[in-house]
Design a protein around this motif. Structure first.
Motif, PDB file in Angstrom:
ATOM      1  N   LYS A  57      72.079  35.338  22.392  1.00 36.90           N
ATOM      2  CA  LYS A  57      72.940  35.136  23.563  1.00 36.90           C
ATOM      3  C   LYS A  57      74.308  35.773  23.347  1.00 36.90           C
ATOM      4  O   LYS A  57      74.835  36.465  24.240  1.00 36.90           O
ATOM      5  CB  LYS A  57      73.100  33.636  23.826  1.00 36.90           C
ATOM      6  CG  LYS A  57      74.011  33.303  25.009  1.00 36.90           C
ATOM      7  CD  LYS A  57      74.170  31.808  25.188  1.00 36.90           C
ATOM      8  CE  LYS A  57      74.999  31.184  24.066  1.00 36.90           C
ATOM      9  NZ  LYS A  57      75.291  29.756  24.305  1.00 36.90           N
ATOM     10  N   ASN A  59      63.639  22.492  22.147  1.00 38.34           N
ATOM     11  CA  ASN A  59      64.685  23.191  22.882  1.00 38.34           C
ATOM     12  C   ASN A  59      65.083  24.449  22.111  1.00 38.34           C
ATOM     13  O   ASN A  59      65.942  24.411  21.239  1.00 38.34           O
ATOM     14  CB  ASN A  59      65.893  22.273  23.081  1.00 38.34           C
ATOM     15  CG  ASN A  59      66.984  22.918  23.909  1.00 38.34           C
ATOM     16  OD1 ASN A  59      66.849  24.068  24.365  1.00 38.34           O
ATOM     17  ND2 ASN A  59      68.076  22.200  24.123  1.00 38.34           N
ATOM     18  N   GLU A  60      64.446  25.567  22.434  1.00 39.91           N
ATOM     19  CA  GLU A  60      64.690  26.814  21.706  1.00 39.91           C
ATOM     20  C   GLU A  60      66.137  27.277  21.782  1.00 39.91           C
ATOM     21  O   GLU A  60      66.602  27.995  20.889  1.00 39.91           O
ATOM     22  CB  GLU A  60      63.795  27.924  22.266  1.00 39.91           C
ATOM     23  CG  GLU A  60      62.346  27.826  21.898  1.00 39.91           C
ATOM     24  CD  GLU A  60      61.580  29.069  22.344  1.00 39.91           C
ATOM     25  OE1 GLU A  60      62.145  30.180  22.240  1.00 39.91           O
ATOM     26  OE2 GLU A  60      60.426  28.911  22.795  1.00 39.91           O
ATOM     27  N   SER A  61      66.847  26.905  22.840  1.00 37.72           N
ATOM     28  CA  SER A  61      68.209  27.406  23.015  1.00 37.72           C
ATOM     29  C   SER A  61      69.143  26.956  21.901  1.00 37.72           C
ATOM     30  O   SER A  61      70.211  27.540  21.705  1.00 37.72           O
ATOM     31  CB  SER A  61      68.777  26.969  24.370  1.00 37.72           C
ATOM     32  OG  SER A  61      68.991  25.563  24.406  1.00 37.72           O
ATOM     33  N   GLN A  62      68.750  25.908  21.149  1.00 35.73           N
ATOM     34  CA  GLN A  62      69.583  25.403  20.061  1.00 35.73           C
ATOM     35  C   GLN A  62      69.367  26.163  18.757  1.00 35.73           C
ATOM     36  O   GLN A  62      70.111  25.967  17.794  1.00 35.73           O
ATOM     37  CB  GLN A  62      69.286  23.912  19.827  1.00 35.73           C
ATOM     38  CG  GLN A  62      69.582  23.014  21.016  1.00 35.73           C
ATOM     39  CD  GLN A  62      71.069  22.811  21.220  1.00 35.73           C
ATOM     40  OE1 GLN A  62      71.894  23.346  20.483  1.00 35.73           O
ATOM     41  NE2 GLN A  62      71.435  22.029  22.217  1.00 35.73           N
ATOM     42  N   ARG A 112      68.365  32.097  18.952  1.00 37.26           N
ATOM     43  CA  ARG A 112      68.675  32.185  20.376  1.00 37.26           C
ATOM     44  C   ARG A 112      70.192  32.223  20.612  1.00 37.26           C
ATOM     45  O   ARG A 112      70.665  32.917  21.529  1.00 37.26           O
ATOM     46  CB  ARG A 112      68.046  31.011  21.126  1.00 37.26           C
ATOM     47  CG  ARG A 112      66.529  30.936  21.012  1.00 37.26           C
ATOM     48  CD  ARG A 112      65.862  32.165  21.600  1.00 37.26           C
ATOM     49  NE  ARG A 112      64.403  32.051  21.534  1.00 37.26           N
ATOM     50  CZ  ARG A 112      63.611  33.011  21.101  1.00 37.26           C
ATOM     51  NH1 ARG A 112      64.117  34.166  20.685  1.00 37.26           N
ATOM     52  NH2 ARG A 112      62.305  32.838  21.072  1.00 37.26           N
ATOM     53  N   ILE A 113      70.946  31.503  19.801  1.00 37.97           N
ATOM     54  CA  ILE A 113      72.396  31.518  19.949  1.00 37.97           C
ATOM     55  C   ILE A 113      72.954  32.906  19.635  1.00 37.97           C
ATOM     56  O   ILE A 113      73.784  33.441  20.376  1.00 37.97           O
ATOM     57  CB  ILE A 113      73.037  30.443  19.041  1.00 37.97           C
ATOM     58  CG1 ILE A 113      72.682  29.042  19.559  1.00 37.97           C
ATOM     59  CG2 ILE A 113      74.555  30.618  18.976  1.00 37.97           C
ATOM     60  CD1 ILE A 113      73.067  27.916  18.621  1.00 37.97           C
TER      61      ILE A 113
END
Length: 292
Positions: free
Chosen positions: A285, A274-277, A281-282
Motif C-alpha cells: 500500500k 484480515n490480510e490488510s494487517q 500488504r502494508i
C-alpha cells in the motif's frame, strides 16, 4: 498496553469460538497473546541444560529442526544428552503446535513449522554486531532465509528456574515503522536476488518484500536516535509464562533474560483473517506496487 491476557494453564486446553475469534483479531492487530500461567515444565533430568556451556560459541542459540530431527549449535554433549535435549525441544515444539491448534485453528491447515530455538545465554551480556543485536528494536527479517511475505508467528516460553523475567521493549505499530524508514531504502539492483540465490547466500529467492523488510530491520537497529526516542514500552514476562506474537509485525527488543524456548511458524498472508494487517500488504500500500 500491547498484551492481551489469557488465563490458560494447559497446552491442550480447548477454547470457545468467541475466544478463538478474539485471539486472531488481537494477534493480527499487532497485540501479544500472553499466558501468565502457561508454563513449559522441565523434568529434573533436563535442568542441567539450563546452562550456557552447551551452546556452541559460534552460535546465537541452540536450534532444533523437527523435519530433519536434528540439533544445531551445541557442544560438550554426550550421545545420551544429545538425545535428551533433542527430545525436550521436540516436546516443546509439539506443545506450541497444540496451543495454536486449539486457539488459532483457522491457521493450522496453512502453517509451516519452522525452527525450534533454545536460548540459554543471558541476553543482556551478549556482545554482537548491531544487525544481530536483539536488544535493539526491530521487526524480524532474515538475510539468508527470505520468506516472500509469509507471516512469522512465534510461541515463546520462559523456562528460567531462578525467577528471572524475560524483559522486552515493544515499539510502535508496523505502519509507523515502515513510514519512518521506507524513504531511506533504495530499490535493489537488477539481478541481485538471482545472484544471491545462485551463490547460495540466500536459501530461496529474495523478493522485493524481503529486500524492504531486511533493510527496515537494519535501519531500525542502526538508528541510535530512533532506539531512544521511538514510542515504546517495557514488558516483563515472568518465568513460567508463555506468549504468542507475530514478530514480523511487532517491533520488539529483548533486553534481559536467560533460558527461553521458542517455536517459529510461517503462515501465508492469504490464510489470515484480515490480510490488510500483514506487513506485505502494508508495504504494498505504501509503495503502491506488488512485492512478491
Amino acid at each position: 498496553m500491547r498484551l492481551e491476557t489469557f488465563l490458560t494453564q494447559g497446552w491442550e486446553e480447548h477454547f470457545p469460538d468467541s475466544t478463538q475469534q478474539q485471539a486472531i483479531q488481537y494477534l493480527e492487530n499487532g497485540q501479544i497473546l500472553y499466558f501468565p500461567a502457561l508454563a513449559f515444565s522441565l523434568s529434573p533430568e533436563e535442568h542441567p541444560f539450563l546452562s550456557a556451556k552447551y551452546i556452541d560459541t559460534h552460535a546465537k542459540n541452540i536450534s532444533y529442526f523437527a523435519k530433519q530431527n536434528r540439533l544445531w549449535g551445541v557442544q560438550h554433549l554426550t550421545d545420551a544428552e544429545h538425545h535428551q535435549l533433542k527430545s525436550m525441544m521436540n516436546r516443546f515444539s509439539n506443545h506450541a503446535f497444540t496451543l495454536i491448534q486449539h486457539l488459532l485453528p483457522r491457521y493450522v491447515p496453512h502453517l509451516q513449522i519452522g525452527r525450534t530455538s533454545f536460548r540459554p545465554v543471558q541476553i543482556s551480556d551478549r556482545k554482537t554486531s548491531y544487525r544481530k543485536d536483539d536488544k535493539r528494536l526491530h521487526v524480524d527479517a532474515f538475510p539468508s532465509a527470505p520468506n516472500q511475505g509469509n507471516r512469522i508467528l512465534r510461541v515463546f516460553s520462559n523456562v528460567n528456574l531462578n525467577g528471572e523475567y524475560r524483559v522486552w521493549r515493544v515499539g510502535e505499530p508496523f505502519e509507523q515503522v515502515a513510514k519512518q524508514f521506507l524513504p531511506h531504502i533504495k530499490k535493489p539492483l537488477p539481478g541481485k536476488a538471482a545472484l544471491l540465490r545462485f551463490l547460495r547466500i540466500t536459501k530461496s529467492y529474495r523478493s522485493l518484500y524481503d529486500h524492504y523488510m531486511l533493510h527496515i530491520h537494519d535501519h531500525m537497529k542502526l538508528d541510535e536516535e530512533y532506539q531512544l526516542s521511538a514510542d515504546q514500552q517495557e514488558i516483563r514476562f515472568p518465568s513460567g509464562s508463555s506468549w504468542i506474537v507475530q514478530t514480523d509485525h511487532v517491533s520488539h527488543a529483548a533486553m534481559q533474560g536467560q533460558h527461553l524456548l521458542e517455536q517459529t511458524f510461517y503462515l501465508p498472508v492469504t490464510a489470515m483473517q484480515n490480510e490488510s494487517q500483514a506487513p506485505l500488504r502494508i508495504l504494498e500500500k505504501l509503495l503502491q506496487q506488488e512485492l512478491v
